[in-house]
Design an enzyme around this catalytic site. Structure first.
Site, PDB file in Angstrom:
ATOM      1  CB  THR A 132      13.615  78.146   7.701  1.00  0.00           C
ATOM      2  OG1 THR A 132      14.932  78.250   7.522  1.00  0.00           O
ATOM      3  CG2 THR A 132      13.088  78.223   6.328  1.00  0.00           C
ATOM      4  CG  ASP A 133      18.029  80.716   9.858  1.00  0.00           C
ATOM      5  OD1 ASP A 133      17.724  79.786   8.915  1.00  0.00           O
ATOM      6  OD2 ASP A 133      18.910  80.952  10.538  1.00  0.00           O
ATOM      7  CD  GLU A 134      18.231  77.162   5.224  1.00  0.00           C
ATOM      8  OE1 GLU A 134      18.178  76.971   4.001  1.00  0.00           O
ATOM      9  OE2 GLU A 134      18.198  76.087   5.838  1.00  0.00           O
ATOM     10  CE1 TYR A 157      12.767  73.965   3.575  1.00  0.00           C
ATOM     11  CE2 TYR A 157      14.719  75.222   4.138  1.00  0.00           C
ATOM     12  CZ  TYR A 157      13.449  74.574   4.846  1.00  0.00           C
ATOM     13  OH  TYR A 157      13.290  74.583   6.198  1.00  0.00           O
ATOM     14  CE  LYS A 161       9.102  76.411   5.788  1.00  0.00           C
ATOM     15  NZ  LYS A 161       8.226  75.289   6.313  1.00  0.00           N
TER      16      LYS A 161
HETATM   17  P1  NAD Z   1      11.407  66.869   8.732  1.00  0.00           P
HETATM   18  O1  NAD Z   1      11.745  66.676   7.016  1.00  0.00           O
HETATM   19  O2  NAD Z   1      12.209  66.109   9.610  1.00  0.00           O
HETATM   20  O3  NAD Z   1       9.850  66.518   8.578  1.00  0.00           O
HETATM   21  C1  NAD Z   1       8.789  67.121   7.817  1.00  0.00           C
HETATM   22  C2  NAD Z   1       7.546  66.104   8.060  1.00  0.00           C
HETATM   23  O4  NAD Z   1       6.400  66.498   7.126  1.00  0.00           O
HETATM   24  C3  NAD Z   1       7.710  64.680   7.746  1.00  0.00           C
HETATM   25  O5  NAD Z   1       7.088  64.077   8.800  1.00  0.00           O
HETATM   26  C4  NAD Z   1       7.058  64.407   6.568  1.00  0.00           C
HETATM   27  O6  NAD Z   1       6.685  63.019   6.437  1.00  0.00           O
HETATM   28  C5  NAD Z   1       5.940  65.359   6.799  1.00  0.00           C
HETATM   29  N1  NAD Z   1       5.460  65.755   5.226  1.00  0.00           N
HETATM   30  C6  NAD Z   1       6.241  66.277   4.375  1.00  0.00           C
HETATM   31  N2  NAD Z   1       5.117  66.509   3.171  1.00  0.00           N
HETATM   32  C7  NAD Z   1       3.842  66.012   3.591  1.00  0.00           C
HETATM   33  C8  NAD Z   1       2.734  66.303   3.174  1.00  0.00           C
HETATM   34  N3  NAD Z   1       2.629  66.783   1.639  1.00  0.00           N
HETATM   35  N4  NAD Z   1       1.602  66.159   3.892  1.00  0.00           N
HETATM   36  C9  NAD Z   1       1.802  66.036   5.154  1.00  0.00           C
HETATM   37  N5  NAD Z   1       3.176  65.741   5.693  1.00  0.00           N
HETATM   38  C10 NAD Z   1       4.123  65.820   5.049  1.00  0.00           C
HETATM   39  O7  NAD Z   1      11.333  68.388   8.901  1.00  0.00           O
HETATM   40  P2  NAD Z   1      11.797  69.179  10.220  1.00  0.00           P
HETATM   41  O8  NAD Z   1      13.317  69.247  10.061  1.00  0.00           O
HETATM   42  O9  NAD Z   1      11.144  68.755  11.233  1.00  0.00           O
HETATM   43  O10 NAD Z   1      11.210  70.617   9.812  1.00  0.00           O
HETATM   44  C11 NAD Z   1       9.882  70.860  10.239  1.00  0.00           C
HETATM   45  C12 NAD Z   1       9.423  72.460   9.677  1.00  0.00           C
HETATM   46  O11 NAD Z   1      10.335  73.374  10.448  1.00  0.00           O
HETATM   47  C13 NAD Z   1       9.634  72.570   8.372  1.00  0.00           C
HETATM   48  O12 NAD Z   1       8.424  73.459   7.955  1.00  0.00           O
HETATM   49  C14 NAD Z   1      10.929  73.492   8.207  1.00  0.00           C
HETATM   50  O13 NAD Z   1      10.770  74.041   7.207  1.00  0.00           O
HETATM   51  C15 NAD Z   1      11.098  74.017   9.134  1.00  0.00           C
HETATM   52  N6  NAD Z   1      12.349  74.334   9.897  1.00  0.00           N
HETATM   53  C16 NAD Z   1      13.253  73.315  10.109  1.00  0.00           C
HETATM   54  C17 NAD Z   1      14.556  73.623  10.629  1.00  0.00           C
HETATM   55  C18 NAD Z   1      15.561  72.501  10.603  1.00  0.00           C
HETATM   56  O14 NAD Z   1      16.745  72.999  10.835  1.00  0.00           O
HETATM   57  N7  NAD Z   1      15.365  71.361  10.616  1.00  0.00           N
HETATM   58  C19 NAD Z   1      14.655  74.998  10.924  1.00  0.00           C
HETATM   59  C20 NAD Z   1      14.002  76.016  10.828  1.00  0.00           C
HETATM   60  C21 NAD Z   1      12.777  75.350  10.503  1.00  0.00           C
END
Ligand code: NAD
Length: 353
Positions: A132-134, A157, A161
């Protein structure tokens, strides 16, 4: 190609997986199915031949490692994470376990598997650590995050990350593991859990409930449509250089209050009723440590791997509002389970577990 996708039942992971399977790729989703993971998000592709699912907790090294060895992937895309800042404020334990220990396990399991590969399979193998950009902290009114911006995470969080990003980079430098890292701005779009800002506001607006906006609503985020992020992840794996970091963002900076206004107007337009939904907006106590502004400079991804966002904020937001209006069977059960009933993270109460 064979893709091993951790967190593939989540918001971004499921977008990536739906696209890959529809394009005839072979995909194994490894997901613990926490509150954030839903097989209903994979239903459109779950009966297609390229799709496989295994319920795996990435904190369980043996289970993860065995699944990788058995599937023999060409690429591992690591998205599994605890992802909600508000939840990290009230309970950081799972964030440390999954985001740090779990990411360490993904790197170690990938390294063990990769070290047994030979020739072109070893040369072409890739691990993409999705972040993430955070991790870069908060910006003032000017400037953008680039790949060179020093890390300055502010929430449990983003700190978790940042820790895993450092591990990914170290595994490249120390062991030569072909890892790439992507740092992306805020995503929105279909299949996002209704506790995140955009689906929360649009579903509350549809149902005539209050729209709770943190503080003055002037915090700025750089929004990216989720399918554009998924496209970027595919390009980073197939065209990116091992060891490199790529920033991904849509050049769509909006203040939270502007986003909520736009959602109200779209809901008024697509699901008309008397009176504007803007009247439902309520300003509530700000999130502790709420970062003021994020904005991404995505020049490197645009010039080096040929990625460009297809959706503007206007087209993407309209597509999102339409999707939620048309797909009540996906979100209604989640709302009934309490997702999106209120804003989370308002109480800075640290609990160990
Ligand atoms: P999300 O919370 O919707 O999904 C996370 C998934 O990971 C879920 O399906 C969950 O069941 C699974 N999970 C959690 N803990 C687990 C574990 N211990 N073992 C196996 N599976 C596990 O998240 P998202 O929004 O789809 O984000 C996905 C990735 O992208 C993350 O790494 C997040 O940091 C990154 N990200 C998200 C955003 C955003 O805006 N949502 C932006 C930048 C980066």
């Amino acid at each position: 190609m064979k893709w091993f996708v951790t967190g593939g039942a989540g918001f971004i992971g499921s977008s990536l997986v739906r696209g890959l399977v529809r394009d005839g790729e072979s995909v194994l989703v490894a997901d613990k199915l926490t509150y954030a993971g839903h097989l209903s998000s994979l239903k459109p592709v779950s009966s297609l031949p390229g799709f496989q699912f295994e319920k795996i907790d990435i904190v369980d090294f043996e289970a993860l490692s065995a699944a990788i060895r058995k599937f023999e992937p060409d690429a591992i895309v690591h998205l599994a994470a605890e992802s909600h800042v508000d939840r990290s404020i009230t309970g950081a334990h799972e964030f440390i376990q999954t985001n740090i220990v779990g990411s360490f396990n993904v790197l170690e399991a990938a390294r063990a598997y990769w070290s047994g590969l030979k020739g072109r399979r070893a040369d072409n193998f890739r691990v993409l650590h999705v972040s993430t950009d955070e991790v870069y902290g908060s910006l003032g009114d000017e400037g953008f995050f680039t790949e060179e911006t020093p890390f300055d995470p502010r929430s449990p969080y983003s700190a978790s990350k940042a820790a895993s990003d450092h591990l990914a980079s170290a595994w490249h430098h120390t062991y030569g593991l072909p890892v790439l890292v992507s740092n992306c701005s805020n995503n929105y779009g279909p299949y996002q859990l209704p506790e995140k800002l955009i689906p929360l506001m649009l579903l509350n607006a549809l149902e005539g409930r209050d729209l709770p906006v943190y503080g003055d609503g002037k915090n700025v985020r750089d929004w990216l449509y989720v399918d554009d992020h998924a496209d970027a992840l595919r390009l980073i794996v197939t065209r990116g250089r091992a060891g490199e970091t790529y920033n991904i963002g849509g050049r769509n900076e909006r203040s939270n209050i502007d986003v909520v206004h736009r959602i109200c107007d779209l809901v008024d337009q697509l699901a008309p009723q008397s009176g504007s939904r803007r009247a439902l907006i309520k300003h509530v106590t700000d999130r502790p440590g709420h970062d003021r502004r994020y904005a991404i400079d995505a020049t490197k991804a645009e010039t080096q791997i040929g990625w460009k966002a297809k959706q503007t904020f206007e087209t993407g937001l309209e597509a999102t509002v339409r999707w939620y209006i048309d797909n009540e069977e996906w979100w209604r059960p989640l709302r009934a389970q309490g997702h999106g009933a209120s804003r989370l993270g308002l109480l800075p109460v640290g609990t160990h577990k």
